[in-house]
Design an enzyme around this catalytic site. Structure first.
Site, PDB file in Angstrom:
ATOM      1  CG  ASN A  51      -1.680   1.219   1.469  1.00 52.51           C
ATOM      2  OD1 ASN A  51      -1.799   2.055   0.569  1.00 52.51           O
ATOM      3  ND2 ASN A  51      -2.240   1.367   2.673  1.00 52.51           N
ATOM      4  CE  LYS A  94      -0.147   3.283   4.815  1.00 45.40           C
ATOM      5  NZ  LYS A  94      -0.069   3.398   6.262  1.00 45.40           N
ATOM      6  CG  HIS A 146      -5.841   1.944   5.279  1.00 50.12           C
ATOM      7  ND1 HIS A 146      -5.401   2.879   6.201  1.00 50.12           N
ATOM      8  CD2 HIS A 146      -4.816   1.067   5.115  1.00 50.12           C
ATOM      9  CE1 HIS A 146      -4.171   2.556   6.568  1.00 50.12           C
ATOM     10  NE2 HIS A 146      -3.792   1.468   5.917  1.00 50.12           N
ATOM     11  CD  GLU A 167      -2.970   5.509   6.779  1.00 47.51           C
ATOM     12  OE1 GLU A 167      -2.998   5.532   5.534  1.00 47.51           O
ATOM     13  OE2 GLU A 167      -2.033   5.016   7.430  1.00 47.51           O
ATOM     14  CD  GLU A 193      -3.359  -2.506   7.530  1.00 50.64           C
ATOM     15  OE1 GLU A 193      -2.201  -2.663   7.134  1.00 50.64           O
ATOM     16  OE2 GLU A 193      -4.055  -1.526   7.222  1.00 50.64           O
ATOM     17  N   GLY A 199       2.398   2.242  10.877  1.00 51.87           N
ATOM     18  CA  GLY A 199       3.355   3.331  10.718  1.00 51.87           C
ATOM     19  C   GLY A 199       4.028   3.747  12.018  1.00 51.87           C
ATOM     20  CB  SER A 256       5.249  -1.768  12.029  1.00 51.42           C
ATOM     21  OG  SER A 256       4.808  -0.437  12.302  1.00 51.42           O
TER      22      SER A 256
HETATM   23  P1  PGA Z   1       2.871   0.335   7.713  1.00 51.04           P
HETATM   24  O1  PGA Z   1       1.387   0.540   7.109  1.00 51.04           O
HETATM   25  O2  PGA Z   1       3.398  -0.934   7.129  1.00 51.04           O
HETATM   26  O3  PGA Z   1       3.624   1.535   7.261  1.00 51.04           O
HETATM   27  O4  PGA Z   1       2.711   0.240   9.189  1.00 51.04           O
HETATM   28  C1  PGA Z   1       0.517  -0.542   6.924  1.00 51.04           C
HETATM   29  C2  PGA Z   1      -0.779  -0.059   6.315  1.00 51.04           C
HETATM   30  O5  PGA Z   1      -1.281   0.982   6.728  1.00 51.04           O
HETATM   31  O6  PGA Z   1      -1.346  -0.706   5.399  1.00 51.04           O
END
Ligand code: PGA
Length: 261
Positions: free
Chosen positions: A11, A13, A103, A105, A173, A179, A219
């Site tokens: 992803n 983003k 997601h 976010e 997640e 992140g 992560s």
């Molecule tokens: P990350 O994000 O691997 O940077 O923690 C995962 C995601 O949001 O899909």
């Protein structure tokens, strides 16, 4: 029982323009080719931003790459006066196979409720795009309800329209792990994945539960991926930050190599 092919999803983003995206996919494809990657054993999918989809689709097509394409979102609507939206019809024309939906976010910054997520999942099914439904608890929810309650509830809410069920993927997640560098343990991920699969089994039966891929995200890196994928309950990973680096992401895709160690 259906064999579930591992799913390695990147992803991107809000990162990379289409030229940078092309360069990344080229490098990823070479790295995986050099390593003799077996795509039949681990599917590799990238989720670029909308403005990069066409370029990357063209690259995949021209170079006959085995990498598959996903979108980071999909509109609940097919056409009409919905400024800024991108429909499943348009995505399907670009050979987009998957769409991330819900997601954390988007839930957090774009007020995507369970009802919005459900409408987008239905739109995905309508257009033959496989939704990758993202679920996960915040730190407060973890403390109040434990790890599995919210992801299970969000999974069932996203699939509430039983009438038009297609294939789907669930990405667990934990919001507190995205992140942040703070990773769930493989045991936590496996335990939540098991509970999600049990809920799917109760709602939709054995066939759906056995074929549905459940991913862990938050992560993930080449150095920790094997821990998650050692559990038969975790069928892949959704990777954010580490998917922007071709070497690192190909290291994640080749998790089977780490499993052997
Ligand atoms: P990350 O994000 O691997 O940077 O923690 C995962 C995601 O949001 O899909």
């Amino acid at each position: 029982m259906t064999k579930r092919v591992a799913f390695i999803a990147g992803n991107w983003k809000l990162n990379l323009d289409h030229q940078q995206g092309i360069a990344l996919v080229q490098k990823l494809a070479w790295t995986l080719k050099d390593a003799g990657h077996d795509y039949a054993g681990a599917e590799v999918t990238v989720f670029p931003g909308f403005t990069s989809l066409r370029s990357i689709q063209t690259l995949i097509d021209a170079d006959k790459l085995d990498i598959t394409l996903g979108a980071q979102d999909i509109s609940a609507f097919d056409s009409g006066a919905y400024t800024g939206e991108v429909s499943g019809l348009a995505l399907k024309k670009l050979d987009v196979k998957y769409a991330l939906i819900g997601h954390s976010e988007r839930r957090q910054y774009h007020n995507e409720t369970d009802a919005v997520v459900q409408a987008k999942v239905s739109a995905s099914f309508r257009h033959g795009i496989v939704p990758v439904i993202c679920v996960g608890e915040t730190l407060e929810e973890l403390e109040a309800e434990g790890a599995a309650a919210v992801p299970v509830r969000q999974t069932l809410a996203a699939l509430a329209d039983h009438s038009a069920l297609g294939d789907f993927v669930i990405a667990y997640e934990p919001v507190w792990a995205i992140g942040t560098g703070q990773v769930a343990t493989p045991e936590q991920a496996a335990s939540v994945a098991t509970k999600i699969r049990t809920a799917i089994r109760e709602a939709f039966g054995d066939e759906v539960a056995d074929k549905t891929r459940i991913l862990y995200g938050g992560s993930v890196k080449a150095a920790n991926v094997a821990g998650f994928l050692r559990s038969p309950e975790v069928d892949g990973v959704l990777v954010g930050g580490a998917s922007l680096d071709a070497e690192e992401f190909s290291g994640i895709a080749r998790f089977q190599k780490h499993l052997a160690i």
